[in-house]
Write an enzyme that holds these catalytic residues in place. Structure first.
Site, PDB file in Angstrom:
ATOM      1  CG  ASN A 210      -0.165  -0.139   2.622  1.00  0.00           C
ATOM      2  OD1 ASN A 210       0.572   0.917   2.920  1.00  0.00           O
ATOM      3  ND2 ASN A 210      -0.397  -1.262   3.158  1.00  0.00           N
ATOM      4  CG  ASP A 279      -7.600  -4.894   6.215  1.00  0.00           C
ATOM      5  OD1 ASP A 279      -6.952  -4.748   7.512  1.00  0.00           O
ATOM      6  OD2 ASP A 279      -8.059  -3.963   5.810  1.00  0.00           O
ATOM      7  N   PRO A 306      -4.098 -11.522  10.715  1.00  0.00           N
ATOM      8  CG  PRO A 306      -2.404 -11.991  12.091  1.00  0.00           C
ATOM      9  CD  PRO A 306      -2.810 -12.176  10.554  1.00  0.00           C
ATOM     10  CG  ASP A 307      -7.076  -5.951  14.031  1.00  0.00           C
ATOM     11  OD1 ASP A 307      -6.036  -5.341  14.863  1.00  0.00           O
ATOM     12  OD2 ASP A 307      -8.199  -5.358  13.783  1.00  0.00           O
ATOM     13  CB  ILE A 308      -1.282  -6.264  14.714  1.00  0.00           C
ATOM     14  CG1 ILE A 308      -0.664  -6.919  13.672  1.00  0.00           C
ATOM     15  CG2 ILE A 308      -0.298  -6.096  15.944  1.00  0.00           C
ATOM     16  CD1 ILE A 308       0.429  -6.424  12.743  1.00  0.00           C
ATOM     17  CE  LYS A 338     -11.083   1.641  11.377  1.00  0.00           C
ATOM     18  NZ  LYS A 338     -10.645   2.197   9.827  1.00  0.00           N
TER      19      LYS A 338
END
Ligand code: CTP
Length: 399
Positions: A210, A279, A306-308, A338
């Site tokens: 990104n 993601d 995984p969402d760190i 969020k």
């Protein structure tokens, strides 16, 4: 940036080959907006001329305590009054010994004794001189007297030996000096951070990534170090220099970032999650380069990363967590949602299209009392405000 704007610094040079680095240092200090009065010992003039230092500082250089240019013959008083700090760089072993004894037999030592401002010294000497018992005793005593010791660094020395005792490099001394004037709101805190993009492989030569430059994260890492924190920065690939004083752990994929963060989290007081983490990652990474033989677009399958941040936020007794959200619309709504979804006390939100790869930024802080806009500015200005906002909200020492 003018981080030393309106600062008056007395730069003292005692005798040592590192005097050549002080020429670069004075130039950098002036670039940052400082007014610099250079004072040299007689020994220093054997290594670099006062003419050089005068040309670079744009001001008269003082060597002699009996300088007839000072009308009241009080250079030792006049030069320090109104100064924000004296920085002696290089500080020789002999000069530090003089400081310990409170001797005043030349202009620079007299100035240091007569000062009404902080004193910082950057030792520079051979490794044996640095390691010697008298020098180490003197360093201990100077610290006890409130003198700030900067360095020394380690490495190859002018004498051909290798070890401790090199003067810090000009950019390091500049970073120390700028940090000296910053409030120490995170003193003693251990800050863990992520920054930059992640990159997810498709095959051995292709990746998905990104547009995160890492600038905001690196600016916050620097600001946190300046505020007195011990900073560990887990970073995806960026083109940025590691801020002085910050420990960087380089990673590429989201899972590497996850592993590095989870390993360091138990020893951290604060976790600031700035990275733009992918993601999704490719589930079917090709072991060989994908060929375009049949002219069919490759069929990529994805699996969730995984969402760190959410994982760290859920750790029992984990660090106090700060998240980031770059949105393209409805910032307030999405940022509030969020923050709650991730289970974190504070989130910094901005509109991505305004800040991607830019040097200026506009952000708001979201916490359980609502939205708090931060004054827009350079990423460094805003980073310092974010660090202050974190320090203000951070609970007293956790463990
Ligand atoms: N983050 C993380 N790990 C991930 C994804 C995000 O730690 N796998 C962190 C980011 O560093 C940031 C925050 O979570 O601090 C917000 O990330 P973002 O991707 O914007 O949020 P998402 O939950 O993925 O929501 P969405 O993609 O719907 O905007």
């Amino acid at each position: 940036m003018h981080d030393l704007r309106d600062r008056r610094i007395v730069l003292g040079l005692s005798g040592g080959i590192a005097c050549y680095k002080s020429a670069e240092l004075v130039r950098r200090m002036i670039e940052q907006g400082a007014t610099v009065d250079v004072v040299m010992t007689d020994a220093a003039t054997h290594f670099i001329t006062p003419v050089t230092m005068q040309a670079l500082s744009g001001r008269p250089v003082f060597v002699d305590a009996w300088d007839a240019r000072v009308p009241n013959n009080m250079a030792h008083i006049d030069l320090t009054r109104g100064a924000d700090a004296i920085l002696v760089a290089p500080a020789s072993a002999d000069f530090m010994a003089k400081l310990v004894q409170g001797r005043a037999d030349d202009l620079l030592s007299t100035l240091c004794l007569a000062r009404a401002c902080p004193l910082l010294v950057a030792p520079a000497m051979n490794r044996e001189m640095w390691g010697s018992a008298p020098t180490q005793r003197n360093v201990t005593q100077l610290s006890a007297d409130g003198v700030v010791i900067l360095g020394p660094g380690s490495g190859s020395q002018a004498c051909g030996e290798t070890g401790d005792g090199r003067m810090l490099e000009p950019h390091q001394l500049l970073a120390e000096l700028i940090a000296f004037f910053q409030p120490k709101s995170l003193s003693g805190r251990r800050v863990l951070m992520t920054a930059g993009p992640t990159i997810e492989p498709i095959d051995p030569v292709r990746v998905i990534t990104n547009r995160s430059s890492g600038k905001t994260g690196y600016a916050i890492a620097r600001a946190a170090w300046e505020a007195g924190a011990q900073v560990t920065l887990v970073s995806g690939p960026t083109a940025l220099a590691v801020p002085y004083g910050v420990t960087r752990i380089g990673v590429e994929s989201a899972r590497q970032m996850y592993d590095a963060v989870l390993a360091a989290a138990p020893d951290s007081d604060v976790f600031i999650s700035v990275a733009a983490v992918a993601d999704w990652r490719v589930a079917n990474i090709a072991s060989d380069k994908i060929k375009k033989d049949d002219h069919q677009p490759p069929a990529l399958e994805f699996v969730a990363n995984p969402d760190i941040l959410a994982t760290v936020a859920a750790l029992p007794d984990g660090p106090w967590c700060v998240g980031f959200a770059a949105e393209t619309q409805l910032l307030s709504k999405f940022a509030h949602e969020k923050r709650l979804r991730k289970g974190i006390p504070m989130l910094v939100g901005n509109l991505a299209q305004h800040v991607m790869d830019a040097d200026e930024t506009t952000v708001s802080i979201f916490d359980d009392t609502g939205e708090h806009p931060i004054a827009p500015g350079t990423k460094y200005d805003v980073a310092r405000l974010i660090v202050q906002a974190i320090a203000k909200r951070l609970p007293a020492r956790r463990r």
